[in-house]
Design an enzyme around this catalytic site. Structure first.
Site, PDB file in Angstrom:
ATOM      1  N   ARG A 145       0.813  -1.240   0.000  1.00 34.09           N
ATOM      2  CA  ARG A 145       0.000   0.000   0.000  1.00 34.09           C
ATOM      3  C   ARG A 145       0.841   1.283   0.000  1.00 34.09           C
ATOM      4  NH1 ARG A 145      -2.849  -3.120   3.623  1.00 34.09           N
ATOM      5  NH2 ARG A 145      -4.621  -4.125   2.640  1.00 34.09           N
ATOM      6  N   LYS A 167       2.607  11.332 -11.255  1.00 30.53           N
ATOM      7  CA  LYS A 167       1.798  10.423 -12.079  1.00 30.53           C
ATOM      8  C   LYS A 167       2.605   9.153 -12.341  1.00 30.53           C
ATOM      9  CE  LYS A 167      -1.272  13.478 -14.650  1.00 30.53           C
ATOM     10  NZ  LYS A 167      -1.659  13.973 -15.994  1.00 30.53           N
ATOM     11  N   GLU A 209       9.275  19.215 -24.970  1.00 31.65           N
ATOM     12  CA  GLU A 209       8.605  19.495 -23.688  1.00 31.65           C
ATOM     13  C   GLU A 209       9.203  20.739 -23.034  1.00 31.65           C
ATOM     14  OE1 GLU A 209       5.941  17.864 -22.532  1.00 31.65           O
ATOM     15  OE2 GLU A 209       5.974  15.904 -23.509  1.00 31.65           O
ATOM     16  N   LYS A 251       6.780  23.208 -13.639  1.00 35.24           N
ATOM     17  CA  LYS A 251       5.883  22.067 -13.465  1.00 35.24           C
ATOM     18  C   LYS A 251       5.431  21.977 -12.005  1.00 35.24           C
ATOM     19  CE  LYS A 251       4.579  17.421 -14.249  1.00 35.24           C
ATOM     20  NZ  LYS A 251       4.655  16.205 -15.008  1.00 35.24           N
ATOM     21  N   GLU A 261      -5.235  16.873 -10.769  1.00 36.61           N
ATOM     22  CA  GLU A 261      -5.963  17.219 -11.984  1.00 36.61           C
ATOM     23  C   GLU A 261      -7.463  17.363 -11.706  1.00 36.61           C
ATOM     24  OE1 GLU A 261      -3.626  15.922 -15.765  1.00 36.61           O
ATOM     25  OE2 GLU A 261      -5.372  14.632 -15.575  1.00 36.61           O
ATOM     26  N   ARG A 266      -4.040  21.592 -14.386  1.00 36.09           N
ATOM     27  CA  ARG A 266      -2.882  20.758 -14.742  1.00 36.09           C
ATOM     28  C   ARG A 266      -2.900  20.377 -16.224  1.00 36.09           C
ATOM     29  NH1 ARG A 266       0.047  16.071 -11.059  1.00 36.09           N
ATOM     30  NH2 ARG A 266       1.422  15.303 -12.703  1.00 36.09           N
ATOM     31  N   ASN A 270      -0.620  19.560 -21.022  1.00 40.02           N
ATOM     32  CA  ASN A 270      -0.909  18.730 -22.199  1.00 40.02           C
ATOM     33  C   ASN A 270      -1.004  19.542 -23.480  1.00 40.02           C
ATOM     34  OD1 ASN A 270      -0.879  16.223 -21.039  1.00 40.02           O
ATOM     35  ND2 ASN A 270      -2.998  16.389 -20.340  1.00 40.02           N
ATOM     36  N   HIS A 273      -0.573  17.934 -26.869  1.00 40.06           N
ATOM     37  CA  HIS A 273      -0.598  16.489 -26.658  1.00 40.06           C
ATOM     38  C   HIS A 273      -1.823  15.799 -27.256  1.00 40.06           C
ATOM     39  CE1 HIS A 273       2.778  17.366 -24.116  1.00 40.06           C
ATOM     40  NE2 HIS A 273       2.892  16.131 -23.685  1.00 40.06           N
ATOM     41  N   HIS A 277      -0.986  12.627 -29.338  1.00 44.14           N
ATOM     42  CA  HIS A 277      -1.405  11.254 -29.037  1.00 44.14           C
ATOM     43  C   HIS A 277      -2.055  10.618 -30.261  1.00 44.14           C
ATOM     44  CE1 HIS A 277      -1.401  12.240 -24.486  1.00 44.14           C
ATOM     45  NE2 HIS A 277      -0.246  11.746 -24.871  1.00 44.14           N
ATOM     46  N   HIS A 290       7.811  10.484 -28.717  1.00 43.30           N
ATOM     47  CA  HIS A 290       6.758  11.283 -28.077  1.00 43.30           C
ATOM     48  C   HIS A 290       6.988  12.796 -28.268  1.00 43.30           C
ATOM     49  CE1 HIS A 290       3.672  12.527 -25.305  1.00 43.30           C
ATOM     50  NE2 HIS A 290       4.565  13.172 -24.567  1.00 43.30           N
TER      51      HIS A 290
HETATM   52  N1  GLY Z   1       2.728  14.998 -18.000  1.00 42.73           N
HETATM   53  C1  GLY Z   1       1.593  15.759 -17.625  1.00 42.73           C
HETATM   54  C2  GLY Z   1       1.355  15.790 -16.141  1.00 42.73           C
HETATM   55  O1  GLY Z   1       2.205  15.393 -15.394  1.00 42.73           O
HETATM   56  O2  GLY Z   1       0.307  16.206 -15.728  1.00 42.73           O
END
Ligand code: GLY
Length: 387
Positions: A145, A167, A209, A251, A261, A266, A270, A273, A277, A290
């Site tokens: 956990r 993430k 990026e 960031k 998010e 946030r 993107n 993106h 994608h 990417h």
């Molecule tokens: N790569 C986008 C984020 O971390 O929200």
């Protein structure tokens, strides 16, 4: 927000951190209450990872997860500096490539942690690019956990994006990044020296990026990039330290404002993106890296914004010029605009069937636009002529 001073073409982060002997790093703090953590950026600071971990947390056992590209280069040194701090260290090397970000490999890693007698005080160390960071982060988020996670990103993309912000996850056969969690690391250590072993195409791909941060949040940073192209292409460690630190700060500001998010803020990360994608999916993830897809996606988004007169064509051209001079592609791949549009409709930002795109208003400022017409999208997918 931490202020950035500009001296001519030098961009200097204010916070410097001295590591003995004679080594400095830039420190960026991600402020998330009890989940706060520092990021250290510097040249050759991999040798300091052991000290940085033991000064940040009580750690007696570490499991390093790496891949078959990065392991042969940096695992030995990483293992040694952790052992020098008295830690018991186990390591697992997974094959390099996106296929390891999957349930079968996650299961192997969970079982390896059982074999290593990992407990709630074990620290998972992710040593590698974005795939390793996401996979090892997922293991840390789920085993017992939740274990502490240290990110040591070795690709530019991971250094400026995926290692920061929590993430983590794995892919399903039908959907990328579909199973995962928000699990913030306890520490991020970025050694810009590792960029020198990165294949050039991957390094350049990561620069997309970097440019993205300038367009979405920081016009002064965008200008700094424009003025430092030769040093960037030479992988100059001082310039790269400044640039990566700035990206991480930007960031971190976004993540601090919308960690999970929830407000939608946030999503500005993107930018480009949604197009990207679709390009990656329709080319089966084989022809474009990417960042390359993101560079083309940003160009499409900027052209779309310019065609609605919400972004000046001069600034649109500056974005395209910077991407190109850094060696990034800006021409959409030869795909049916209707297939691209259909694919874009699967984007996570779609709400009530309505496509929503992040579009630039000016360099340093973007907006989530909800009333994009499909015709506007297909129009910018035609080969670029003027910008
Ligand atoms: N790569 C986008 C984020 O971390 O929200």
């Amino acid at each position: 927000m931490r202020r950035v001073k500009q001296h001519g073409h030098q961009l200097t982060e204010v916070a410097r951190f001295r590591l003995k002997p004679a080594m400095t790093a830039t420190r960026i703090d991600v402020n998330l209450g009890s989940r706060s953590y520092p990021i250290f950026v510097g040249d050759q600071i991999l040798t300091k990872v052991g000290e940085l971990i033991t000064s940040a947390m009580d750690a007696t056992h570490a499991v390093v997860i790496t891949d078959s590209n990065v392991g042969p280069l940096y695992l030995e040194i990483c293992q040694r500096v952790l052992e020098d701090q008295g830690m018991r260290v186990n390591a697992v090397t997974v094959p390099a490539g996106e296929t390891t970000k999957s349930l079968p490999y996650a299961e192997q890693l969970w079982n390896a942690l059982v074999d290593f007698h990992a407990d709630r005080k074990t620290v998972v160390v992710a040593l590698g690019g974005g795939v390793v960071g996401d996979l090892a982060g997922f293991i840390a988020a789920t085993f017992a956990r939740g274990l502490r996670l240290v990110q040591i990103p070795t690709s530019l993309l991971a250094q400026v994006d995926s290692s920061v912000g929590g993430k983590v996850g794995i892919n399903l056969e039908k959907a990328k990044n579909m199973v995962g969690a928000f699990h913030q690391p306890s520490l991020v250590v970025i050694d810009v020296g590792t960029l020198r072993s990165l294949p050039q195409r991957e390094y350049i791909s990561g620069l997309a990026e970097v440019v993205k941060y300038g367009v979405i949040l920081d016009a002064q940073f965008f200008e700094f990039l424009e003025h430092n192209v030769p040093a960037i292409l030479n992988v100059d460690p001082a310039i790269l330290t400044s640039i990566i630190a700035r990206c991480c700060r930007l960031k971190a500001d976004v993540v601090e404002a919308d960690e999970r998010e929830e407000t939608g803020y946030r999503a500005i990360l993107n930018y480009g993106h949604t197009f990207a994608h679709a390009f990656e999916t329709l080319t089966n993830y084989t022809s474009l890296l990417h960042g390359e897809a993101v560079a083309i996606g940003m160009t499409c988004a900027a052209r779309l914004a310019a065609s609605r007169n919400m972004f000046s064509s001069d600034e649109c051209k500056r974005q395209t010029d910077l991407l190109r001079v850094l060696g990034l592609p800006t021409e959409p791949p030869n795909l049916s605009p209707h297939d691209v549009l259909a694919c874009m409709r699967h984007d996570k930002k779609v709400q009530h069937g309505q496509l929503r795109l992040i579009l630039p208003k000016r360099l340093g400022q973007v907006e989530l636009v909800a009333d994009v017409d499909p015709g506007e999208i297909t129009a910018v997918l035609a080969p670029l002529q003027t910008n």
